[in-house]
Design a protein around this motif. Structure first.
Motif, PDB file in Angstrom:
ATOM      1  N   TYR A  94       0.823  -1.212   0.000  1.00  0.00           N
ATOM      2  CA  TYR A  94       0.000   0.000   0.000  1.00  0.00           C
ATOM      3  C   TYR A  94       0.858   1.264   0.000  1.00  0.00           C
ATOM      4  O   TYR A  94       0.475   2.286  -0.586  1.00  0.00           O
ATOM      5  CB  TYR A  94      -0.966  -0.006   1.185  1.00  0.00           C
ATOM      6  CG  TYR A  94      -2.134  -0.940   0.968  1.00  0.00           C
ATOM      7  CD1 TYR A  94      -3.007  -0.744  -0.097  1.00  0.00           C
ATOM      8  CD2 TYR A  94      -2.369  -2.019   1.810  1.00  0.00           C
ATOM      9  CE1 TYR A  94      -4.074  -1.606  -0.318  1.00  0.00           C
ATOM     10  CE2 TYR A  94      -3.432  -2.884   1.594  1.00  0.00           C
ATOM     11  CZ  TYR A  94      -4.287  -2.672   0.528  1.00  0.00           C
ATOM     12  OH  TYR A  94      -5.338  -3.526   0.297  1.00  0.00           O
ATOM     13  N   ASN A  95       2.017   1.202   0.618  1.00  0.00           N
ATOM     14  CA  ASN A  95       2.926   2.353   0.557  1.00  0.00           C
ATOM     15  C   ASN A  95       3.438   2.567  -0.865  1.00  0.00           C
ATOM     16  O   ASN A  95       3.537   3.711  -1.334  1.00  0.00           O
ATOM     17  CB  ASN A  95       4.106   2.155   1.512  1.00  0.00           C
ATOM     18  CG  ASN A  95       3.739   2.431   2.955  1.00  0.00           C
ATOM     19  OD1 ASN A  95       2.725   3.066   3.229  1.00  0.00           O
ATOM     20  ND2 ASN A  95       4.544   1.960   3.884  1.00  0.00           N
ATOM     21  N   LEU A  96       3.774   1.478  -1.559  1.00  0.00           N
ATOM     22  CA  LEU A  96       4.175   1.583  -2.961  1.00  0.00           C
ATOM     23  C   LEU A  96       3.040   2.155  -3.802  1.00  0.00           C
ATOM     24  O   LEU A  96       3.249   3.018  -4.661  1.00  0.00           O
ATOM     25  CB  LEU A  96       4.571   0.205  -3.502  1.00  0.00           C
ATOM     26  CG  LEU A  96       5.980  -0.295  -3.199  1.00  0.00           C
ATOM     27  CD1 LEU A  96       6.114  -1.757  -3.616  1.00  0.00           C
ATOM     28  CD2 LEU A  96       7.021   0.543  -3.915  1.00  0.00           C
ATOM     29  N   SER A  97       1.836   1.667  -3.560  1.00  0.00           N
ATOM     30  CA  SER A  97       0.664   2.153  -4.284  1.00  0.00           C
ATOM     31  C   SER A  97       0.476   3.658  -4.089  1.00  0.00           C
ATOM     32  O   SER A  97       0.318   4.414  -5.063  1.00  0.00           O
ATOM     33  CB  SER A  97      -0.583   1.403  -3.811  1.00  0.00           C
ATOM     34  OG  SER A  97      -1.755   1.975  -4.362  1.00  0.00           O
ATOM     35  N   ASP A  98       0.510   4.092  -2.845  1.00  0.00           N
ATOM     36  CA  ASP A  98       0.339   5.519  -2.549  1.00  0.00           C
ATOM     37  C   ASP A  98       1.435   6.343  -3.216  1.00  0.00           C
ATOM     38  O   ASP A  98       1.177   7.409  -3.779  1.00  0.00           O
ATOM     39  CB  ASP A  98       0.364   5.754  -1.035  1.00  0.00           C
ATOM     40  CG  ASP A  98      -0.841   5.151  -0.326  1.00  0.00           C
ATOM     41  OD1 ASP A  98      -1.800   4.774  -1.023  1.00  0.00           O
ATOM     42  OD2 ASP A  98      -0.806   5.050   0.908  1.00  0.00           O
ATOM     43  N   PHE A  99       2.677   5.843  -3.139  1.00  0.00           N
ATOM     44  CA  PHE A  99       3.810   6.568  -3.711  1.00  0.00           C
ATOM     45  C   PHE A  99       3.627   6.777  -5.210  1.00  0.00           C
ATOM     46  O   PHE A  99       3.778   7.889  -5.721  1.00  0.00           O
ATOM     47  CB  PHE A  99       5.107   5.801  -3.447  1.00  0.00           C
ATOM     48  CG  PHE A  99       6.295   6.341  -4.196  1.00  0.00           C
ATOM     49  CD1 PHE A  99       6.936   7.498  -3.782  1.00  0.00           C
ATOM     50  CD2 PHE A  99       6.747   5.703  -5.345  1.00  0.00           C
ATOM     51  CE1 PHE A  99       8.030   8.008  -4.482  1.00  0.00           C
ATOM     52  CE2 PHE A  99       7.840   6.208  -6.053  1.00  0.00           C
ATOM     53  CZ  PHE A  99       8.476   7.367  -5.619  1.00  0.00           C
ATOM     54  N   TYR A 100       3.287   5.712  -5.928  1.00  0.00           N
ATOM     55  CA  TYR A 100       3.205   5.820  -7.378  1.00  0.00           C
ATOM     56  C   TYR A 100       1.968   6.602  -7.840  1.00  0.00           C
ATOM     57  O   TYR A 100       1.997   7.243  -8.901  1.00  0.00           O
ATOM     58  CB  TYR A 100       3.241   4.436  -8.018  1.00  0.00           C
ATOM     59  CG  TYR A 100       4.652   3.906  -8.131  1.00  0.00           C
ATOM     60  CD1 TYR A 100       5.564   4.509  -9.006  1.00  0.00           C
ATOM     61  CD2 TYR A 100       5.093   2.841  -7.364  1.00  0.00           C
ATOM     62  CE1 TYR A 100       6.871   4.059  -9.107  1.00  0.00           C
ATOM     63  CE2 TYR A 100       6.401   2.380  -7.463  1.00  0.00           C
ATOM     64  CZ  TYR A 100       7.276   2.991  -8.339  1.00  0.00           C
ATOM     65  OH  TYR A 100       8.574   2.547  -8.433  1.00  0.00           O
ATOM     66  N   ILE A 101       0.902   6.583  -7.066  1.00  0.00           N
ATOM     67  CA  ILE A 101      -0.260   7.409  -7.417  1.00  0.00           C
ATOM     68  C   ILE A 101       0.061   8.885  -7.197  1.00  0.00           C
ATOM     69  O   ILE A 101      -0.298   9.745  -8.017  1.00  0.00           O
ATOM     70  CB  ILE A 101      -1.493   6.974  -6.604  1.00  0.00           C
ATOM     71  CG1 ILE A 101      -1.981   5.603  -7.104  1.00  0.00           C
ATOM     72  CG2 ILE A 101      -2.617   8.013  -6.734  1.00  0.00           C
ATOM     73  CD1 ILE A 101      -3.124   5.023  -6.306  1.00  0.00           C
TER      74      ILE A 101
END
Length: 251
Positions: A94-101
Motif C-alpha cells: 500500500y505504501n508503494l501504491s500511494d507513492f506511485y499514485i
C-alpha cells in the motif's frame, strides 16, 4: 438522480459504435505476471506500450489525459491487491501504491504517465520476483514481517512482536532465524539502513530527522551504524547518490 435512462442510452450508443473492451483475460494475465515476478514478460508488455493503446480501452473520461489518469489508478489498485495476495507485505504494497499514485499526480502528459506506469509495474514485479525466489515462509514469519514493516519508524523488540503474535520470544527468534537466514535484530537493522538510504537519496530530510523517523537512539548512533554498514557517512552517501536513480528512471 435517476441514471437508469442515461445508462441504457450509453449502453445503446456503445453497441452502435461497436466499442469493445479488451478481454479481461489479458489484464488478469498481466497482473498475474507481475504478482508472480515474471520480469521478462512484464518488460515485454511495457515495451509494447499496451497500457496506452487506445484499442479496447474503456472511456472513463472524455478528456484523454484524465482518462489515462483514471486507468492508471485502477491499474495500481489491482496490482497492489494481486501482489498482497501472492505474499507482498501489505503495508509495503500500500505504501508503494500511494507513492506511485502521488507521483502520477505530478505528471503533465500521457507520455509521462505511460513511462511512470512501466516503472511502477516493474518495481512491483521485482519485489515479487525476490519473494518468489526465496523460500516459502510460515504464516507466523509473514505476519512478523508485516508488523516490522509497518513499525519501522519505532524501536521494535522481539518481545512486543512475540506478544502481538501470541508466541514465545524464544520460539519466534528461532523460527525467524531459520526461515530468514539472519536474526530478528539484524533484519530490522538492515531494513532501517535501506530506508535511510532511500530517504537520503530521494528526500531532503536532515540527518537528525531521519534519525528520529527510523527510531535510532541519537544522531551519533545512526551515523556510526550507517557508516559501518554502508562504508561511508550519511552525508557523503547523500552527496554521491542524491536523486541519481530517480533521474535515471525519468530519462
Amino acid at each position: 438522480m435517476d441514471l437508469t435512462k442515461k445508462w441504457h442510452r450509453s449502453e445503446f450508443v456503445s453497441h452502435e459504435m461497436l466499442e469493445v473492451h479488451r478481454g479481461i483475460e489479458c489484464e488478469l494475465d498481466f497482473y498475474s505476471a507481475i504478482a508472480n515476478g515474471e520480469i521478462e514478460l512484464v518488460q515485454e508488455n511495457c515495451n509494447e506500450q499496451a497500457f496506452t493503446n487506445p484499442e479496447g480501452m474503456g472511456v472513463l473520461s472524455t478528456d484523454a489525459l484524465r482518462n489515462i489518469r483514471y486507468h492508471y489508478v485502477v491499474t495500481v489498485a489491482l496490482i497492489t491487491r494481486f501482489c498482497v495476495h501472492e505474499g507482498l507485505e501489505q503495508e509495503k504494497a500500500y505504501n508503494l501504491s500511494d507513492f506511485y499514485i502521488l507521483e502520477m499526480d505530478k505528471c503533465k502528459t500521457i507520455e509521462q504517465i505511460s513511462k511512470l506506469h512501466d516503472v511502477m509495474c516493474l518495481d512491483f514485479c521485482k519485489h515479487m520476483h525476490e519473494i518468489k525466489n526465496s523460500q516459502v515462509l510460515s504464516k507466523q514469519v509473514v505476519l512478523c514481517l508485516d508488523y516490522i514493516y509497518s513499525h519501522t519508524h519505532y524501536r521494535i523488540t522481539i518481545r512486543e512482536v512475540a506478544e502481538y503474535l501470541r508466541l514465545s520470544e524464544s520460539y519466534l527468534s528461532r523460527l525467524f532465524k531459520k526461515e530468514m537466514g539472519i536474526s530478528f535484530s539484524q533484519y530490522i537493522l538492515n531494513l532501517k539502513i535501506d530506508k535511510a538510504k532511500n530517504l537520503l537519496r530521494f528526500s531532503e530530510y536532515s540527518i537528525g530527522e531521519i534519525t528520529y523517523y527510523l527510531g535510532f537512539s541519537n544522531e551519533s548512533h545512526f551515523i556510526q551504524t550507517f557508516q559501518k554498514r554502508v562504508g561511508e557517512t550519511p552525508n557523503r552517501y547523500r552527496r554521491r547518490c542524491f536523486r541519481t536513480e530517480w533521474e535515471l528512471k525519468q530519462n
